[in-house]
Design an enzyme around this catalytic site. Structure first.
Site, PDB file in Angstrom:
ATOM      1  N   PHE A  33     -11.173  -6.890  14.504  1.00 59.95           N
ATOM      2  CA  PHE A  33     -10.176  -7.414  13.575  1.00 59.95           C
ATOM      3  C   PHE A  33      -9.871  -6.360  12.505  1.00 59.95           C
ATOM      4  CE2 PHE A  33      -9.216  -9.847   9.626  1.00 59.95           C
ATOM      5  CZ  PHE A  33      -7.959 -10.279  10.023  1.00 59.95           C
ATOM      6  N   GLN A  34      -8.601  -6.100  12.307  1.00 60.10           N
ATOM      7  CA  GLN A  34      -8.128  -5.115  11.328  1.00 60.10           C
ATOM      8  C   GLN A  34      -8.706  -3.726  11.543  1.00 60.10           C
ATOM      9  OE1 GLN A  34      -8.508  -6.978   7.399  1.00 60.10           O
ATOM     10  NE2 GLN A  34      -6.437  -7.778   7.654  1.00 60.10           N
ATOM     11  N   LYS A  49     -17.296  -0.404   6.774  1.00 56.83           N
ATOM     12  CA  LYS A  49     -17.827  -1.388   5.839  1.00 56.83           C
ATOM     13  C   LYS A  49     -19.348  -1.315   5.701  1.00 56.83           C
ATOM     14  CE  LYS A  49     -17.581  -6.143   4.398  1.00 56.83           C
ATOM     15  NZ  LYS A  49     -16.852  -7.400   4.465  1.00 56.83           N
ATOM     16  N   GLU A  74       0.806  -1.223   0.000  1.00 61.75           N
ATOM     17  CA  GLU A  74       0.000   0.000   0.000  1.00 61.75           C
ATOM     18  C   GLU A  74       0.841   1.277   0.000  1.00 61.75           C
ATOM     19  OE1 GLU A  74      -0.556  -2.622   1.917  1.00 61.75           O
ATOM     20  OE2 GLU A  74      -2.652  -3.232   1.702  1.00 61.75           O
ATOM     21  N   MET A  86      24.592   8.371   0.704  1.00 62.04           N
ATOM     22  CA  MET A  86      24.517   9.702   1.308  1.00 62.04           C
ATOM     23  C   MET A  86      24.885   9.671   2.788  1.00 62.04           C
ATOM     24  SD  MET A  86      24.201  12.791   0.738  1.00 62.04           S
ATOM     25  CE  MET A  86      23.218  13.422  -0.610  1.00 62.04           C
TER      26      MET A  86
HETATM   27  C1  LIG Z   1      12.859   5.411   4.411  1.00 56.21           C
HETATM   28  C2  LIG Z   1      14.184   6.019   4.666  1.00 56.21           C
HETATM   29  N1  LIG Z   1      15.036   5.437   5.533  1.00 56.21           N
HETATM   30  C3  LIG Z   1      16.247   5.989   5.779  1.00 56.21           C
HETATM   31  C4  LIG Z   1      16.616   7.151   5.170  1.00 56.21           C
HETATM   32  C5  LIG Z   1      17.966   7.771   5.472  1.00 56.21           C
HETATM   33  N2  LIG Z   1      18.795   7.841   4.272  1.00 56.21           N
HETATM   34  C6  LIG Z   1      18.894   8.961   3.528  1.00 56.21           C
HETATM   35  S1  LIG Z   1      19.864   8.768   2.192  1.00 56.21           S
HETATM   36  C7  LIG Z   1      20.208   7.169   2.587  1.00 56.21           C
HETATM   37  C8  LIG Z   1      21.093   6.346   1.738  1.00 56.21           C
HETATM   38  C9  LIG Z   1      20.441   5.912   0.505  1.00 56.21           C
HETATM   39  O1  LIG Z   1      21.243   4.940  -0.103  1.00 56.21           O
HETATM   40  P1  LIG Z   1      21.043   4.525  -1.599  1.00 56.21           P
HETATM   41  O2  LIG Z   1      19.608   4.316  -1.886  1.00 56.21           O
HETATM   42  O3  LIG Z   1      21.945   3.389  -1.903  1.00 56.21           O
HETATM   43  O4  LIG Z   1      21.422   5.824  -2.387  1.00 56.21           O
HETATM   44  P2  LIG Z   1      22.821   6.596  -2.556  1.00 56.21           P
HETATM   45  O5  LIG Z   1      22.869   7.660  -1.505  1.00 56.21           O
HETATM   46  O6  LIG Z   1      23.921   5.605  -2.421  1.00 56.21           O
HETATM   47  O7  LIG Z   1      22.712   7.170  -3.935  1.00 56.21           O
HETATM   48  C10 LIG Z   1      19.558   6.819   3.767  1.00 56.21           C
HETATM   49  C11 LIG Z   1      19.681   5.508   4.421  1.00 56.21           C
HETATM   50  C12 LIG Z   1      15.680   7.736   4.289  1.00 56.21           C
HETATM   51  N3  LIG Z   1      15.922   8.896   3.666  1.00 56.21           N
HETATM   52  N4  LIG Z   1      14.499   7.151   4.046  1.00 56.21           N
END
Ligand SMILES: Cc1ncc(C[n+]2csc(CCOP(=O)(O)OP(=O)(O)O)c2C)c(N)n1
Lengths: 561, 162
Positions: free
Chosen positions: A111-112, A161, A49, A475
């Site tokens: 439920f749910q 529902k 979802e 990042m």
């Molecule tokens: C749902 C979620 N969890 C954690 C983060 C924290 N976060 C920001 S950038 C990143 C790294 C992303 O890695 P990747 O998808 O391999 O992309 P890259 O930066 O290597 O291009 C993370 C873990 C986030 N933005 N969103």
């Protein structure tokens, strides 16, 4: 004739012009799904979802209309929360319909059952629990109106529902009359007069445009202003495409990973026209140093955006399009013959910044991620709709692909939600079957909603996924490198699936390369295939996104290499 | 006015969930609610919320705008920007030893409050007034030993221009 609640819902959705719904069925919405099967509304069956909401978001952005998703009660509803929060932060008009347990069971831990109205109160523009079938048609109409007017946003309708099965006569109001909701579209003319005289005097003006321009479909008016008054333009991440990324007045994006010239222009300008922006901390850096030499004009339809993060000299509450139309008219009347102060030195200074400190990288034997984006831009002639995941991939997609039109760059800006890009691409492709849609991804993010590849295959939506595979949560690794002495705590993706085989397992097509000389041909081949395709580019592992303004620093304190 | 007390009079749709939207806005954005009173108005479709909060000018401006942004909020009036009247009602249960009774009754009289329940060991007093008056009264009664207090929080209306 009496209709069931489910039929009334369908009729109300048709009245709103809904053609496509992204969703996932379940017990609480089984009656709605039955009614849906009797209409010509298309349904895209997602695999989770969260994907349904991101897809509705991507659809809304690519089409410039309200996106719709439909899910069941309980887990179906809670799975939507991240998607809703992302749409809320980026002011995207979507309507989320959730099933609910029968009214007689509400509050019994049935439920749910979850209190999704309670859960989503802080991340929706508004939400409803429909307790009376006679309110249903009106509620749907209100929800679409609220989602798409003023500052847009997600609106959730929770439908028990028993409401979907009981019957009544369809009755919807002609017009929505909400005495408590009345967005201001037309700007105050006295305020605009002040803006005109500021523009008349400014020697170093800059326009800073944001997502509000795209939401209000005001790119044309923005361009008109910039061209007529010869004012350079920068945008936030959300504003990319509002101004052509190939025009000489284009400064590039500003902020934490903005271009040198954009950030310097903000620091040096004497007039900042901020239009449809909310001064996010990723844009401003240290706020007391932000545009500190400038008079700041701030145009926004949401009064709460004004004076929230940045104190401005001339606030203008109004719709970007209505405001810019009026402003352009006044400027043309009052400053004829392009009789502006000479901005040549200012433009020259900016050109100089561009020359001395451009966006740059060095392509040798290992593929540079920037190179992939640059080649993607060339191969697609800048015409693709780009969605992104989150992280370095997102920033490079913002820096190295140039967007000439609005609604072509679709990203989770405010929430920064990994897993957004693929479902958003699916939504965008559904909205724009004529367009090439590419998700620029990291190897981490793509794994967050990879199940949606099945959705793309089932519904023949030939989205392309470009993975910049650096083997890291790049990042976060970059921050660890720069601010935690290279202690790469838990950011190494020691295991990742074989994305080529994975694509094949899903019935899509996969390519992989680690050779720079193969990048272009793989992009060309991948794009030519009329199916979902994953292109896995093994890139330099420890490449960083530059420039970078460390969090909490002034925009001028950029790390450049 | 730095961090001054602000009294907001908020007219809202009389619907379930509206109070929770407002309370959620305050908690989610880190604003403070000092007191809150809600009741239906003469129009059963709308309720009046009187909310007392504190904050500097910018925060109060944000609070007002954020409240306005809620779909169920019809109007927001900052009474502290105009002339207004405010009242609060308190019920005070106080130890009433025989030796103190006369003094308590004298105070009740001075403050124009009322004894509404009498027991062997206690009085319950009803008092209305503005915050200052209630504070003063409670301070005076304290030495006798207050058993319990229930206060309504401020309700307020703008004064009509003469
Ligand atoms: C749902 C979620 N969890 C954690 C983060 C924290 N976060 C920001 S950038 C990143 C790294 C992303 O890695 P990747 O998808 O391999 O992309 P890259 O930066 O290597 O291009 C993370 C873990 C986030 N933005 N969103």
């Amino acid at each position: 004739m009496k209709l069931t609640g489910a039929q009334i819902l369908m009729k109300a959705l048709k009245e709103e012009g809904v053609e496509t719904i992204f969703g996932y069925p379940g017990g609480a919405v089984i009656e709605i799904y039955d009614a849906l099967s009797q209409t010509d509304i298309e349904h895209v069956l997602v695999r989770h979802e969260q994907g349904a909401v991101h897809a509705a978001d991507g659809y809304a952005r690519a089409k410039g209309q309200v996106g719709v998703c439909l899910v069941t009660s309980g887990p179906g509803a809670t799975n939507t929360v991240t998607g809703i929060a992302s749409a809320y932060m980026d002011s995207i008009p979507i309507v989320i319909i959730t099933g609910q347990v029968p009214t007689s069971l509400i509050g019994n831990d049935a439920f749910q059952e979850v209190d999704i109205v309670g859960i989503t109160r802080p991340c929706t523009k508004h939400n409803y629990l429909v307790k009376n079938i006679d309110d249903l048609a009106k509620t749907v109409k209100e929800a679409f109106y609220i989602a798409s007017s003023g500052r847009p946003g997600p609106v959730l309708i929770d439908i028990p529902k028993d409401i979907t099965t009981s019957k009544t006569i369809y009755k919807a109001p002609e017009k929505i009359n909400l005495k408590s909701y009345n967005p201001t579209y037309n700007p105050n003319l006295k305020q605009l007069a002040k803006v005109v005289s500021l523009i008349k005097e400014a020697k170093k003006p800059v326009i800073f445009a944001g997502g509000g321009i795209i939401l209000s479909k005001a790119s044309e008016e923005l361009r008109e202003l910039a061209y007529y008054a010869n004012i350079p333009v920068t945008t936030s991440l959300m504003g990319l495409g509002a101004f052509p990324g190939t025009h000489p007045l284009w400064l590039g994006m500003l902020g934490m990973h903005g271009t040198f010239r954009a950030n310097m222009s903000i620091a040096e300008c004497d007039l900042l026209l901020a239009i449809g922006v909310r001064f996010d901390d990723r844009v401003t850096g240290r706020t007391d140093a932000f545009a500190s030499k400038a008079k700041i004009v701030h145009v926004d339809i949401d009064p709460t955006s004004i004076h929230k993060n940045i104190n401005v000299h001339v606030p203008v509450v109004g719709d970007c399009k209505a405001t810019l139309c009026q402003l352009n008219k006044m400027i043309k009347q009052q400053i004829p013959d392009k009789n502006f102060p000479d901005s040549k030195t200012w433009i020259d200074t900016i050109q100089e910044w561009k020359k001395t400190t451009p966006l740059a990288y060095d392509q040798k034997d290992i593929i540079k991620p920037q190179y992939v984006i640059e080649k993607l831009y060339e191969v697609t002639k800048g015409q693709a709709i780009i969605t992104t995941e989150v992280g370095q991939n997102q920033m490079w997609a913002a820096q190295y692909y140039h967007y000439d039109s609005p609604n072509h760059f679709i990203t989770s800006g405010g929430l920064g939600c990994m897993g957004f890009g693929l479902p958003a691409a699916i939504g965008a492709q559904k909205a724009r079957p004529d367009k090439l849609v590419v998700d620029i991804a990291g190897d981490g993010s793509i794994q967050m909603n990879i199940q949606e590849l099945a959705t793309a295959v089932q519904h023949c939506l030939p989205v392309k996924i470009v993975i910049l595979n650096n083997g890291y949560l790049g990042m976060v690794r970059q921050w660890q490198q720069l601010f935690y002495e290279r202690r790469y705590s838990c950011t190494r993706m020691e295991f990742a699936p074989d994305f080529v085989k994975l694509a094949e397992a899903f019935g899509a097509v996969g390519f992989r390369t680690s050779k720079p000389e193969e990048v272009v041909s793989i992009l060309q081949q991948g794009i030519a295939i009329n199916k979902p395709v994953i292109m896995d580019f093994i890139v330099e592992k420890e490449e960083n996104v530059y420039p970078m303004v460390p969090a909490g620093k002034a925009l001028t304190e950029m790390l450049l290499v | 006015m730095e961090n001054g007390k602000t009294v907001l009079s908020i007219i809202v749709d009389n619907q379930p969930g509206v109070l929770s939207r407002i309370a959620g806005l305050f908690s989610g954005r880190g604003y403070n609610i000092e007191s809150l009173c809600v009741a239906e108005t003469d129009d059963p479709l709308v309720s009046r919320i009187t909310l007392v909060t504190k904050g500097n000018k910018l925060i109060i401006e944000q609070i007002k705008k954020q409240l306005h942004k809620l779909i169920n909020v019809i109007t927001v009036h900052d009474l502290t920007e105009t002339k207004y009247v405010e009242r609060e009602l308190a019920l005070i249960k106080i130890n009433a030893k025989p030796k103190d009774r006369a003094e308590i009754l004298r105070m009740v009289d001075v403050f124009r409050s009322k004894v509404i329940d009498v027991g062997h060991e206690h009085f319950t007093i009803e008092i209305t007034g503005d915050e200052e008056k209630l504070k003063a009264f409670i301070n005076i009664l304290k030495p006798m030993g207050i058993k319990e207090i229930a206060r309504t929080g401020t309700i307020a209306l703008a004064r009509e221009l003469q």
